[in-house]
Scaffold this motif. Structure first.
Motif, mmCIF file in Angstrom:
data_model
loop_
_atom_site.group_PDB
_atom_site.id
_atom_site.type_symbol
_atom_site.label_atom_id
_atom_site.label_comp_id
_atom_site.label_asym_id
_atom_site.label_seq_id
_atom_site.Cartn_x
_atom_site.Cartn_y
_atom_site.Cartn_z
ATOM 1 N N GLY C 62 0.847 -1.173 0.000
ATOM 2 C CA GLY C 62 0.000 0.000 0.000
ATOM 3 C C GLY C 62 0.887 1.228 0.000
ATOM 4 O O GLY C 62 2.093 1.143 0.235
ATOM 5 N N GLY C 63 0.297 2.392 -0.253
ATOM 6 C CA GLY C 63 1.084 3.609 -0.303
ATOM 7 C C GLY C 63 1.838 3.846 0.994
ATOM 8 O O GLY C 63 3.048 4.119 0.996
ATOM 9 N N ASP C 86 -4.669 2.942 -9.118
ATOM 10 C CA ASP C 86 -3.975 3.324 -7.905
ATOM 11 C C ASP C 86 -3.486 4.764 -7.929
ATOM 12 O O ASP C 86 -3.103 5.321 -6.921
ATOM 13 C CB ASP C 86 -2.780 2.392 -7.678
ATOM 14 C CG ASP C 86 -3.228 0.977 -7.407
ATOM 15 O OD1 ASP C 86 -4.279 0.819 -6.756
ATOM 16 O OD2 ASP C 86 -2.560 0.038 -7.863
ATOM 17 N N THR C 122 -3.275 2.011 4.202
ATOM 18 C CA THR C 122 -3.294 3.387 3.694
ATOM 19 C C THR C 122 -4.725 3.902 3.562
ATOM 20 O O THR C 122 -5.093 4.956 4.090
ATOM 21 C CB THR C 122 -2.646 3.450 2.313
ATOM 22 O OG1 THR C 122 -1.434 2.708 2.343
ATOM 23 C CG2 THR C 122 -2.370 4.885 1.899
ATOM 24 N N SER C 123 -5.521 3.085 2.857
ATOM 25 C CA SER C 123 -6.870 3.546 2.559
ATOM 26 C C SER C 123 -7.848 3.274 3.685
ATOM 27 O O SER C 123 -8.893 3.894 3.763
ATOM 28 C CB SER C 123 -7.365 2.838 1.288
ATOM 29 O OG SER C 123 -7.153 1.444 1.428
ATOM 30 N N ASN C 170 -11.573 1.583 1.875
ATOM 31 C CA ASN C 170 -11.060 1.634 0.539
ATOM 32 C C ASN C 170 -12.216 1.692 -0.456
ATOM 33 O O ASN C 170 -13.153 0.913 -0.384
ATOM 34 C CB ASN C 170 -10.290 0.311 0.493
ATOM 35 C CG ASN C 170 -9.753 -0.079 -0.798
ATOM 36 O OD1 ASN C 170 -10.354 0.181 -1.823
ATOM 37 N ND2 ASN C 170 -8.614 -0.720 -0.725
ATOM 38 N N ASP C 199 -1.953 5.101 -4.266
ATOM 39 C CA ASP C 199 -1.948 3.996 -3.291
ATOM 40 C C ASP C 199 -1.097 2.830 -3.775
ATOM 41 O O ASP C 199 0.049 3.018 -4.137
ATOM 42 C CB ASP C 199 -3.370 3.576 -2.947
ATOM 43 C CG ASP C 199 -3.435 2.869 -1.605
ATOM 44 O OD1 ASP C 199 -2.375 2.513 -1.074
ATOM 45 O OD2 ASP C 199 -4.556 2.666 -1.083
ATOM 46 N N TYR C 200 -1.670 1.653 -3.853
ATOM 47 C CA TYR C 200 -0.920 0.395 -4.038
ATOM 48 C C TYR C 200 0.099 0.443 -5.158
ATOM 49 O O TYR C 200 -0.112 1.081 -6.181
ATOM 50 C CB TYR C 200 -1.887 -0.747 -4.331
ATOM 51 C CG TYR C 200 -2.867 -0.962 -3.223
ATOM 52 C CD1 TYR C 200 -2.535 -1.764 -2.154
ATOM 53 C CD2 TYR C 200 -4.104 -0.345 -3.256
ATOM 54 C CE1 TYR C 200 -3.441 -1.965 -1.123
ATOM 55 C CE2 TYR C 200 -5.010 -0.536 -2.234
ATOM 56 C CZ TYR C 200 -4.670 -1.357 -1.159
ATOM 57 O OH TYR C 200 -5.543 -1.537 -0.156
ATOM 58 N N TYR C 250 4.845 9.313 -3.866
ATOM 59 C CA TYR C 250 4.361 9.013 -2.520
ATOM 60 C C TYR C 250 4.771 10.051 -1.487
ATOM 61 O O TYR C 250 4.584 9.851 -0.298
ATOM 62 C CB TYR C 250 4.822 7.605 -2.125
ATOM 63 C CG TYR C 250 4.098 6.577 -2.973
ATOM 64 C CD1 TYR C 250 2.844 6.129 -2.600
ATOM 65 C CD2 TYR C 250 4.637 6.148 -4.178
ATOM 66 C CE1 TYR C 250 2.144 5.252 -3.403
ATOM 67 C CE2 TYR C 250 3.939 5.270 -4.983
ATOM 68 C CZ TYR C 250 2.701 4.819 -4.598
ATOM 69 O OH TYR C 250 2.000 3.968 -5.393
#
Ligand SMILES: Nc1ncnc2c1ncn2[C@@H]1O[C@H](COP(=O)(O)OP(=O)(O)OP(=O)(O)O)[C@@H](O)[C@H]1O
Ligand SMILES: Nc1ncnc2c1ncn2[C@@H]1O[C@H](COP(=O)(O)OP(=O)(O)OP(=O)(O)O)[C@@H](O)[C@H]1O
Ligand SMILES: [Mg+2]
Ligand SMILES: [Mg+2]
Lengths: 280, 280, 264, 259, 259
Positions: C62-63, C86, C122-123, C170, C199-200, C250
């Protein structure tokens, strides 16, 4: 008259009663804040809304997921789990048996007498106690992360993490089992000059073998269920599968795995019975 | 003549035992031992474990690197205050759950050990097996749905699982304990509960205490589920900090947990010493 | 070396991980000519540790996890590829269908319970927390309980059963649930949707052979959902197309994590 | 309580025939001593009377009824009226003396009373009275592992006295006692039997004590009854036969114990 | 092995003063009987000699050395040369007779031998010989919970004999034996002492047995030595005093046991 006895209990009051009363009052005083902190409220269980939600959720568990590919997954996971649990417990035993024997007071030569407190024996015992405490006191996840750094993700890290934490726990429980049983036979052997191990084999084992076996099998069963550690290190197995299915709220899969768990627990129960019969 | 009859009787006794009982007896236990050993070796082979990797220099340096990051622990006021709260909550939830489970399990132990006859034994055993084959996490979800998020749900989940565990351990301890003392009471007309309380309980009390306290330790560490139900607690804090890779904070939590485990261990020792033989 | 060891954070559909990564693994194996070994885990930290100590070669992160890995590896770990989706990822806040709350700041007054996914998601945690704080709500102070449900689906279940007053998850999982008419999803409504963020991604360890890295990213770039032979694989990944990514994408997440107090 | 056994035999699970072909009966109020060599079956016989062992042959009747055909409730009630002083006191070492004694009456107490007594003993006076008869009342609140061998045995006797049974069985109740104490214990057991008109059966190794106190003596040898006679009819010859068998040699002349 | 104790006193952890001011010594090869009322301190005295209890006052010397100042290795070696027949046989009930007897020599055996013996007893002949002396050899492979009280006690004696110690202590070794067997056991113990020139100390309740067999008698009363005399000098009066104490009454006239 018996002059050796200095105390005489002529009253009709139990001399232990005040202490017991104190104990009960103290216990109740401690219990109250605990109940508050835990927000203890059993009435919530009877709340109709809660019961409805609960029921709705339980329904999701039926029917169990019996698709062939899922069952295949479960089967390999089961075999893997059994292998990892067995290996983990075997290694845990290697750690636990010596530690347990070292710290058990009932096998302590230096405590006969009352206690001459041999400094060497004493320090070895403290060291062992401390080691045990660290082994089982540091949470599994930390061990797991540490082992992952060495072995990478996979069963080795999982098996070793089990061996370490369970080793510490087994050692503690073993020593307490040895202390709780009838310690007189072992003491008699120590008095006749027998060593620690000899006293264990001849004095304690006949009386404690069943209890030791019971507990070891239980621990094995715990290892089978050890979802947490195994999942952390990606060792796979039933526990991880269960964790995942539960988090995804896949009721059918959860109930299939639950059934397998139940089967394994029954198996463990039977193994325990079998071994204890052999030791009878 | 009578002497002759007597030696006849002795001969039949010897016959009934067998000519070489010394060997006969141990073949059985050797086979069992062999079976267990074989399965263990098989497990290691299946997993193709090779713990030798532990001792490479690379492994060691990465190990020290990992451990090093935990120092120095984060002792800032703010965080310590949080830990304090978590400490109390953890104690409350785990102590309450363990206490309730221990009380319930003493009730379950009698039927589990077969003191109320076979049907009761089967039912009680199955109940214990079921309670503990459902993992804590699953109980946690169910309890959250039943009583809402919060420490109470965690307490209930732990109680249910722990009851299954202690019920089995207590029951087997009861089965393993020599029945002479309790038989003596049954023979004077005492009921199974009386006989248990007056003859078996004093003998197994240290063992039961040991199991309960050990289980308390385990419950203190139950990280996942306490976080899951939205009740802080040390376990959840540790998990949280480790997830965020904040090792110094994690190490403070670990120290707090070790303290707690140390405390439980000390209490356990103290309580058990009081009960033990006064032989030294 | 002829084994490519990959892993993934347990953020999305973990039950399906094994099944989901099987086709992808086979594809990568064919493309790189290496054996691909996939290990699913239940703990984010274990993935980071493994990447940092080179016990795995590549992971789906994930981010936020990537940011953590970057810090842990002194910036050597390299994000190489991600789905187009993403690049513009979002989270949603959900409340029970009968809730009277209309905006995020109102949550401050209401107290109650909030459900996140996993702490390092992250989400499911970082970004919702960040945007909550932007809206003036401090989750640590303004809620009675913070629950970490462990997975996005579970968050929905918590809110649907009324056990949590608000939940964050998410958006892609949310869409999936809506699509499949999940009964829990019908019992909740969206309170607000966050702005987009990266993100991912697929991250490789820093010292992986650059030629191999190139081979892998090319393999991903070749994937197209419109190509029928890749359709199944892409559906499982819930991707339409892969694009390259880079570390600087990021930086915003790193800042968000800093201001949410999750990293220093 | 009267009892009778007919053609009784008993075989242990390992095949040892502990009793064979025993026929015996006693009326309420009788006092009987059982003597015999070690391993001759005294404990087995008493175990059968206390319904701890079920005969493998023949029949037992307690108060005219076969205990093994009673319902479990009736059996429990019957058992609460039979007291046994065990050869090795079956008392948990961590128990206190008072609790060990009160345990004698569990069969007659309701459950709540036994539970409360664990926390606060409800009949301290009664237990003390029993212990006083055995000259041990100052140890009432001590733990049993703080007692000497003879003291622990007296606790066992006190438990049986406290039970106030109708049939009192004592398996070598004085084996760990000094001579003076032996006499005291036996006289207390006999008093109890006389006062409450109950039946007393005691197995004894001290033949002199048996002969001095008990009107009726039963000799057991290899699981069979060798003789069943009034004390005054037991001769030196009979005793010689009784004890010689196991060792294949005669008891020595001038044995003062069998004086 | 010779021993001597000087001004010895011992207090149990619960405050009971079991022994006070005891001074005593014995040469190698002596045979001593300790007699005294129940609770007078016989077991405590033997426990001190076997180094199970450490004196709380005064000193013990075994072979001229204070056992409590020895290194643990030396103490272990010393202990393997002292044998004790315990008052209650400390034998796990699930153990077999042979194992229980072999356990006597664990102090002299290397570890491998003791472990192998668990699986296959390595000295069946030796154990059988000891048991044979006590007329119980046919029970060698039986489990100890299948034995009668007197048989189990004999296993305890056999273990001490098998240990072949230099100082043999016996705490009421014949309490569960019939008269004939009592004589056999005591004679075996005396034989052992004479043949191997070892010291024997036995505590006994059967005063007649003590007087008949032992040349030296020690009377213990309330934890103190009441007398320490050759057997022929022990008078009726002394015995009366010895036993009256605890009960505050005189032993009855015409007590055949103290004949
Ligand atoms: N539980 C048992 N299982 C098998 N055999 C037993 C058991 N108990 C006793 N025996 C055997 O039965 C026979 C009779 O034993 P019992 O205990 O009745 O003898 P006893 O007369 O009480 O002897 P003692 O005076 O030594 O106590 C003995 O040979 C003994 O070995
Ligand atoms: N472990 C113990 N803790 C406390 N007090 C004890 C302990 N053992 C014995 N005593 C007490 O010490 C005194 C002496 O006991 P000891 O066992 O030496 O007596 P004894 O002469 O062997 O008696 P018996 O003939 O009844 O076996 C007794 O009053 C006894 O209650
Ligand atoms: Mg007997
Ligand atoms: Mg004694």
């Amino acid at each position: 008259m018996a002059t050796t006895v200095t105390r005489s209990y002529l009253g009709t009051l139990d001399p232990a009663a005040p202490y017991r009363l104190l104990g009960i009052v103290l216990g109740l005083c401690l219990l109250w804040p605990l109940l508050q902190l835990a927000q203890f409220n059993p009435l919530l269980l009877l709340d109709p809304n809660n019961i409805r939600v609960f029921g709705d959720f339980l329904i999701q568990f039926f029917p169990p997921n019996l698709q062939v590919d899922f069952l295949e997954l479960v089967l390999t996971a089961t075999i893997q789990t059994l292998a990892m649990a067995t290996a983990g417990i075997a290694l845990a035993l290697v750690i636990a048996a010596p530690l347990g024997l070292i710290i058990s007071y009932s096998l302590s030569i230096s405590r006969i007498g009352p206690a001459s407190y041999h400094p060497f024996a004493q320090s070895v015992r403290w060291l062992a106690r401390f080691l045990m405490l660290v082994l089982r006191g540091i949470p599994e996840i930390v061990w797991a992360l540490l082992l992952v750094r060495i072995f990478g993700l996979g069963p080795i890290a999982g098996v070793l993490a089990i061996a370490i934490t369970y080793g510490g726990m087994l050692a503690k429980v073993y020593s307490e089992i040895l202390e709780s049983g009838n310690t007189l036979p072992a003491r008699a052997i120590l008095l006749a000059g027998g060593g620690r191990l000899a006293a264990f084999f001849y004095g304690m084992l006949p009386g404690c073998a069943q209890e030791l076996a019971s507990y070891t099998v239980y621990r094995w069963e715990c290892a089978v269920r050890a979802s947490v550690i195994m999942g952390f290190v990606g060792a796979g197995g039933l526990g991880q599968l269960m964790d995942q299915s539960m988090k995804m709220l896949n009721g059918g899969e959860v109930s299939t795995i639950l059934i397998v768990f139940l089967g394994l627990v029954l198996l463990a129960d039977y193994i325990s019975l079998f071994i204890r019969k052999q030791l009878e | 003549m009578k002497i002759q009859a007597n030696s006849e009787a002795i001969k039949t006794v010897i016959h009934s035992i067998g000519t070489e009982p010394a060997r006969l007896y141990c073949i059985r236990c050797l086979i069992t031992l062999g079976l267990i050993l074989g399965l263990t070796v098989l497990s290691f082979m299946y997993l193709s474990l090779n713990p030798a990797a532990l001792f490479t220099s690379e492994a060691l340096s990465s190990l020290f690197g990992f451990v090093g990051r935990f120092f120095p622990p984060d002792l800032s006021d703010d965080f310590l205050r949080k830990i304090g709260a978590g400490f109390l909550e953890t104690i409350a939830i785990s102590a309450l759950a363990t206490l309730t489970a221990a009380v319930l399990s003493i009730g379950l132990a009698l039927p589990v050990a077969g003191r109320f006859g076979l049907p009761a034994k089967v039912v009680a055993r199955f109940m214990c097996n079921f309670l503990r084959s459902v993992p804590e996490l699953v109980w946690a979800v169910l309890m959250v749905l039943a009583v809402g998020l919060g420490p109470f749900a965690g307490t209930l989940a732990l109680t249910l699982h722990t009851t299954g565990v202690l019920g089995r351990l207590f029951g087997e301890t009861l089965e393993n304990y020599p029945p002479a003392a309790s038989n003596a009471l049954t023979l004077s007309g005492a009921g199974p509960i009386d006989a248990f309380l007056y003859a078996t309980f004093p003998g197994i009390a240290p063992q039961l205490l040991s199991y309960s306290l050990y289980r308390w330790e385990m419950n203190i560490r139950m990280a996942t589920i306490l976080g899951f139900v939205g009740a802080g607690g040390l376990g959840q804090m540790l998990f949280y900090e480790l997830s965020l890779l904040r090792e110094p904070k994690a190490s403070t939590v670990i120290i707090a947990m070790l303290l707690l485990v140390f405390l439980v261990d000390a209490i356990s020792n103290r309580l058990r010493r009081i009960q033990m033989h006064n032989l030294g | 070396q002829n084994v490519l060891r990959i892993s993934a954070i347990p953020d999305e559909a973990p039950t399906e991980l094994q099944r989901k990564f099987k086709p992808l693994g086979d594809y990568l194996a064919a493309e790189t000519g290496m054996k691909v070994e996939f290990t699913p885990v239940t703990d984010y930290a274990a993935v980071v540790e493994s990447l940092a100590t080179k016990k795995i070669d590549m992971a789906w992160l994930g981010g936020f996890t990537y940011v953590q890995t970057k810090i842990r590896t002194n910036g050597t770990a390299l994000p190489i590829i991600q789905r187009v989706e993403d690049e513009k990822f979002r989270s949603v806040f959900i409340v029970p269908a009968d809730s009277t709350v209309k905006t995020l700041p109102e949550l401050k007054l209401k107290g109650g319970t909030i459900a996140f996914g996993s702490p390092s998601s992250t989400s499911g945690h970082l970004m919702p927390r960040y945007f909550l704080m932007q809206a003036g709500v401090n989750p640590d102070k303004d809620f009675k309980n913070i629950a970490f449900s462990g997975a996005h689906d579970a968050t929905v279940a918590f809110v649907a059963s009324g056990k949590a007053d608000v939940g964050a998850l998410n958006i892609s999982v949310w869409d999936k649930l809506l699509e499949s008419k999940n009964p829990n999803a019908l019992k909740v409504k969206v309170l607000s949707t966050t702005p987009t963020y990266f993100d991912y991604n697929w991250t490789v360890r820093g010292d992986l052979d650059p030629a191999l890295v190139k081979k892998i990213s090319n393999a991903f770039l070749k994937l197209e959902a419109s190509n029928p032979s890749y359709k199944e694989l892409m559906d499982l990944q819930r991707a339409t197309k892969y694009v390259t990514t880079k570390s600087s994408n990021y930086d915003d997440i790193e800042k968000a994590a800093q201001s949410a107090g999750l990293i220093k | 309580m009267d009892f009778s056994v007919q053609q009784l035999s008993f075989q242990h699970t390992n095949g040892v025939q502990a009793l064979k072909n025993i026929t015996l009966s006693a009326k309420a109020g009788e006092c009987i001593a059982v003597i015999g060599a070690s391993g001759s079956g005294k404990t087995s016989l008493l175990s059968i009377l206390v319904t701890a062992l079920k005969p493998t042959g023949g029949s037992v009747a307690l108060n005219g009824k076969n205990p093994w055909s009673l319902s479990s409730g009736e059996l429990k009630r019957l058992r609460s009226r039979i007291g046994l002083v065990h050869q090795a006191p079956p008392i948990p070492s961590r128990q206190r003396v008072i609790t060990a004694i009160l345990a004698g009456r569990l069969g007659q107490w309701p459950l709540w009373k036994s539970i409360v007594s664990l926390i606060y003993p409800l009949d301290i006076a009664g237990a003390r009275a029993c212990l006083e008869r055995l000259d041990l009342s100052d140890r009432l609140f001590e733990r049993c592992d703080c007692l000497s061998g003879g003291q622990l045995q007296r606790v066992g006797v006190a438990r049986a006295l406290y039970q106030a049974p109708d049939l009192l069985l004592a398996d070598e109740p004085i084996s760990a006692m000094d001579p003076v104490l032996s006499d005291l214990i036996i006289s207390e057991l006999m008093n109890e039997a006389k006062e409450r008109k109950i039946t007393l059966v005691a197995s004894l190794h001290a033949v002199d004590v048996a002969l001095r106190w008990f009107p009726r003596i039963i000799g057991v040898r290899n699981g069979e009854i060798a003789f069943d006679l009034p004390a005054e009819k037991v001769t030196q010859d009979l005793l010689k036969q009784l004890y010689s068998s196991e060792m294949g040699m005669l008891p020595m002349q001038n044995h003062p114990t069998i004086a």
